[in-house]
Design an enzyme around this catalytic site. Structure first.
Site, PDB file in Angstrom:
ATOM      1  N   ASP A  30       0.857  -1.193   0.000  1.00 38.09           N
ATOM      2  CA  ASP A  30       0.000   0.000   0.000  1.00 38.09           C
ATOM      3  C   ASP A  30       0.893   1.243   0.000  1.00 38.09           C
ATOM      4  O   ASP A  30       0.982   1.969   0.982  1.00 38.09           O
ATOM      5  CB  ASP A  30      -0.921  -0.018   1.226  1.00 38.09           C
ATOM      6  N   THR A  51       7.096   2.611  -0.290  1.00 35.55           N
ATOM      7  CA  THR A  51       7.994   3.748  -0.133  1.00 35.55           C
ATOM      8  C   THR A  51       7.432   4.992  -0.822  1.00 35.55           C
ATOM      9  O   THR A  51       7.034   4.932  -1.995  1.00 35.55           O
ATOM     10  CB  THR A  51       9.383   3.409  -0.715  1.00 35.55           C
ATOM     11  N   ASN A  76      10.112  -8.127  -8.647  1.00 36.02           N
ATOM     12  CA  ASN A  76       9.519  -6.832  -8.991  1.00 36.02           C
ATOM     13  C   ASN A  76      10.589  -5.797  -9.258  1.00 36.02           C
ATOM     14  O   ASN A  76      11.654  -5.811  -8.665  1.00 36.02           O
ATOM     15  CB  ASN A  76       8.567  -6.365  -7.884  1.00 36.02           C
ATOM     16  N   GLY A  79      10.039   0.299  -8.916  1.00 38.14           N
ATOM     17  CA  GLY A  79      10.782   1.560  -9.026  1.00 38.14           C
ATOM     18  C   GLY A  79      10.118   2.727  -8.303  1.00 38.14           C
ATOM     19  O   GLY A  79      10.102   3.856  -8.814  1.00 38.14           O
ATOM     20  N   THR A 143      15.873   1.452  -7.712  1.00 43.07           N
ATOM     21  CA  THR A 143      16.190   2.859  -7.949  1.00 43.07           C
ATOM     22  C   THR A 143      17.700   2.928  -8.119  1.00 43.07           C
ATOM     23  O   THR A 143      18.432   2.541  -7.201  1.00 43.07           O
ATOM     24  CB  THR A 143      15.726   3.735  -6.761  1.00 43.07           C
ATOM     25  N   LYS A 178      15.854   0.112   6.809  1.00 45.42           N
ATOM     26  CA  LYS A 178      15.559  -1.141   6.091  1.00 45.42           C
ATOM     27  C   LYS A 178      16.740  -1.508   5.200  1.00 45.42           C
ATOM     28  O   LYS A 178      17.163  -0.712   4.358  1.00 45.42           O
ATOM     29  CB  LYS A 178      14.288  -0.996   5.256  1.00 45.42           C
ATOM     30  N   GLY A 232       9.950 -13.746  -1.414  1.00 43.34           N
ATOM     31  CA  GLY A 232       9.282 -15.032  -1.236  1.00 43.34           C
ATOM     32  C   GLY A 232      10.245 -16.115  -0.786  1.00 43.34           C
ATOM     33  O   GLY A 232      11.307 -15.831  -0.224  1.00 43.34           O
ATOM     34  N   GLY A 261      10.473 -13.805   2.945  1.00 38.61           N
ATOM     35  CA  GLY A 261      10.209 -15.225   2.727  1.00 38.61           C
ATOM     36  C   GLY A 261       9.437 -15.903   3.831  1.00 38.61           C
ATOM     37  O   GLY A 261       9.602 -17.107   4.050  1.00 38.61           O
TER      38      GLY A 261
HETATM   39  C1  LIG Z   1       5.725  -5.715  -5.529  1.00 37.35           C
HETATM   40  C2  LIG Z   1       6.612  -5.361  -4.379  1.00 37.35           C
HETATM   41  C3  LIG Z   1       6.846  -4.023  -4.087  1.00 37.35           C
HETATM   42  C4  LIG Z   1       7.667  -3.662  -3.026  1.00 37.35           C
HETATM   43  N1  LIG Z   1       7.864  -2.341  -2.739  1.00 37.35           N
HETATM   44  C5  LIG Z   1       8.621  -1.983  -1.672  1.00 37.35           C
HETATM   45  C6  LIG Z   1       8.794  -0.617  -1.335  1.00 37.35           C
HETATM   46  O1  LIG Z   1       8.255   0.292  -1.974  1.00 37.35           O
HETATM   47  N2  LIG Z   1       9.577  -0.321  -0.259  1.00 37.35           N
HETATM   48  C7  LIG Z   1      10.179  -1.282   0.505  1.00 37.35           C
HETATM   49  O2  LIG Z   1      10.860  -0.957   1.490  1.00 37.35           O
HETATM   50  N3  LIG Z   1      10.020  -2.592   0.211  1.00 37.35           N
HETATM   51  C8  LIG Z   1       9.266  -2.957  -0.841  1.00 37.35           C
HETATM   52  N4  LIG Z   1       9.097  -4.278  -1.143  1.00 37.35           N
HETATM   53  C9  LIG Z   1       9.802  -5.293  -0.321  1.00 37.35           C
HETATM   54  C10 LIG Z   1       8.912  -5.898   0.765  1.00 37.35           C
HETATM   55  O3  LIG Z   1       8.482  -4.913   1.678  1.00 37.35           O
HETATM   56  C11 LIG Z   1       9.685  -7.019   1.517  1.00 37.35           C
HETATM   57  O4  LIG Z   1      10.791  -6.449   2.185  1.00 37.35           O
HETATM   58  C12 LIG Z   1      10.177  -8.118   0.589  1.00 37.35           C
HETATM   59  O5  LIG Z   1       9.227  -8.401  -0.410  1.00 37.35           O
HETATM   60  C13 LIG Z   1      10.502  -9.395   1.340  1.00 37.35           C
HETATM   61  O6  LIG Z   1       9.364  -9.930   1.974  1.00 37.35           O
HETATM   62  P1  LIG Z   1       8.482 -11.139   1.354  1.00 37.35           P
HETATM   63  O7  LIG Z   1       9.436 -12.227   0.995  1.00 37.35           O
HETATM   64  O8  LIG Z   1       7.508 -11.478   2.436  1.00 37.35           O
HETATM   65  O9  LIG Z   1       7.807 -10.589   0.150  1.00 37.35           O
HETATM   66  C14 LIG Z   1       8.288  -4.661  -2.224  1.00 37.35           C
HETATM   67  C15 LIG Z   1       8.048  -6.024  -2.515  1.00 37.35           C
HETATM   68  C16 LIG Z   1       7.231  -6.364  -3.582  1.00 37.35           C
HETATM   69  C17 LIG Z   1       7.002  -7.828  -3.874  1.00 37.35           C
END
Ligand SMILES: Cc1cc2nc3c(=O)[nH]c(=O)nc-3n(C[C@H](O)[C@H](O)[C@H](O)COP(=O)(O)O)c2cc1C
Length: 305
Positions: A30, A51, A76, A79, A143, A178, A232, A261
């Site tokens: 979101d 972000t 993904n 950007g 970025t 982060k 993931g 993950g």
């Molecule tokens: C489509 C997508 C967009 C993301 N956008 C951001 C972002 O804008 N800022 C950020 O800090 N992390 C972003 N992330 C990273 C997630 O917050 C998370 O750190 C990462 O996906 C690892 O967790 P997961 O394995 O549960 O997906 C994004 C991840 C995905 C899949």
């Protein structure tokens, strides 16, 4: 009522905040704070928006988000597509839910790293009264050059400036950093030094990885998808390793939010055993669907972590 688990054993006090449960929605889901009132009923203890960048920007060309179902993974390269921080501030003022909100901030693509601090400072000030904690994102792979801000000198300057601003406020807000899962141990050591020096409140470990190791999807398909951050299941073990390393280096007083993950309730329990105080999910929510938060919370109660 369907997806929420209310139980006092799930409550957590960290960052000076009271979380109803330790499971948060990770950043990027979101980005523009459009869905807070819709997402809260899925049982989250916190939602991280962003972000966000000072100016609106379109992000990368589509397609920019891909599923690798065989690997329970996503790639993904969004950007930082977002409508700009000020629009999000207006929405946050109108939200009905009082769920804990994290504000994840970054820099615009057109801003040179030399001036990146100004972007972070702008969004910090804009969001100050409408979020509960801040996340400084220097770890997105999408970025150009952003991750260079994780190096010792620029990172130290960036966090010091935000802390200066924070300390000028009547009541400061927690700031977390982060980080990427692709950092070496010596880079992680630099980060823990900076966390101590700048006295920030915590770390979110981790963002997506640029690695493509251990994928079972057809190599050509992965190659065709191209650049982006992988999330993931292929990220589970590395994110846990980073959390363990940081917990050992930082002791118990720094808050660590574990993400990367968590695809099963057991993965969530493992992250907490590795040293995470709170956790976040993104890809696991996509693959498991709406009852995932509830199932994680039940597992956390059963495991007593
Ligand atoms: C489509 C997508 C967009 C993301 N956008 C951001 C972002 O804008 N800022 C950020 O800090 N992390 C972003 N992330 C990273 C997630 O917050 C998370 O750190 C990462 O996906 C690892 O967790 P997961 O394995 O549960 O997906 C994004 C991840 C995905 C899949």
């Amino acid at each position: 009522m369907i997806f929420s688990v209310k139980n006092e054993n799930l409550q957590r006090e960290f960052l000076g905040l009271s979380f109803d449960n330790p499971v948060g929605l990770a950043a990027g889901f979101d980005k523009d704070a459009e869905m807070i009132d819709l997402m809260e009923p899925f049982g989250f203890g916190a939602i991280e928006i962003g972000t966000l960048t000072p100016k609106a920007q379109p992000g990368n060309e589509k397609p920019r988000l891909f599923r690798l179902p065989k690997d329970q993974a996503l790639i993904n390269r969004m950007g930082f597509n977002n409508g700009g921080v000020n629009e999000a501030v207006d929405r946050l003022k109108k939200r009905k839910s009082n769920i804990i909100i994290g504000g994840n901030i970054g820099k615009n693509k057109i801003t040179d790293n030399e001036f990146a601090i100004n972007d972070y400072e702008y969004s910090f000030e804009a969001l100050f009264n409408v979020v509960d904690y801040f996340v400084v994102n220097v770890s997105s792979p999408n970025t150009p050059n952003l991750r260079a801000l994780q190096e010792k000198e620029p990172l130290s300057k960036l966090l010091s400036r935000l802390q200066e601003r924070n300390n000028e406020k009547e009541k400061r807000k927690p700031i977390l950093l982060k980080i990427a899962p692709d950092l070496t141990d010596s880079q992680l050591d630099d980060i823990t030094d900076i966390v101590r020096e700048t006295k920030i409140d915590g770390i979110i470990a981790t963002n997506t990885t640029i690695s493509r190791e251990s994928l079972t999807s057809v190599k050509d398909k992965v190659k065709e998808i191209g650049a982006g951050g992988l999330s993931g299941k292929p990220l589970t073990a590395r994110a846990t390793e980073v959390i363990k390393y940081l917990r050992q280096a930082l002791g118990k007083d720094i808050c660590i939010i574990g993400v990367g993950g968590i695809m099963t309730p057991e993965d969530a329990v493992e992250k907490m055993k590795a040293g995470a105080n709170l956790i976040q999910i993104f890809s696991g929510f996509i693959y498991n669907g709406p009852s995932f938060v509830k199932n994680i919370n039940k597992a956390i109660i059963n495991a007593g972590v």
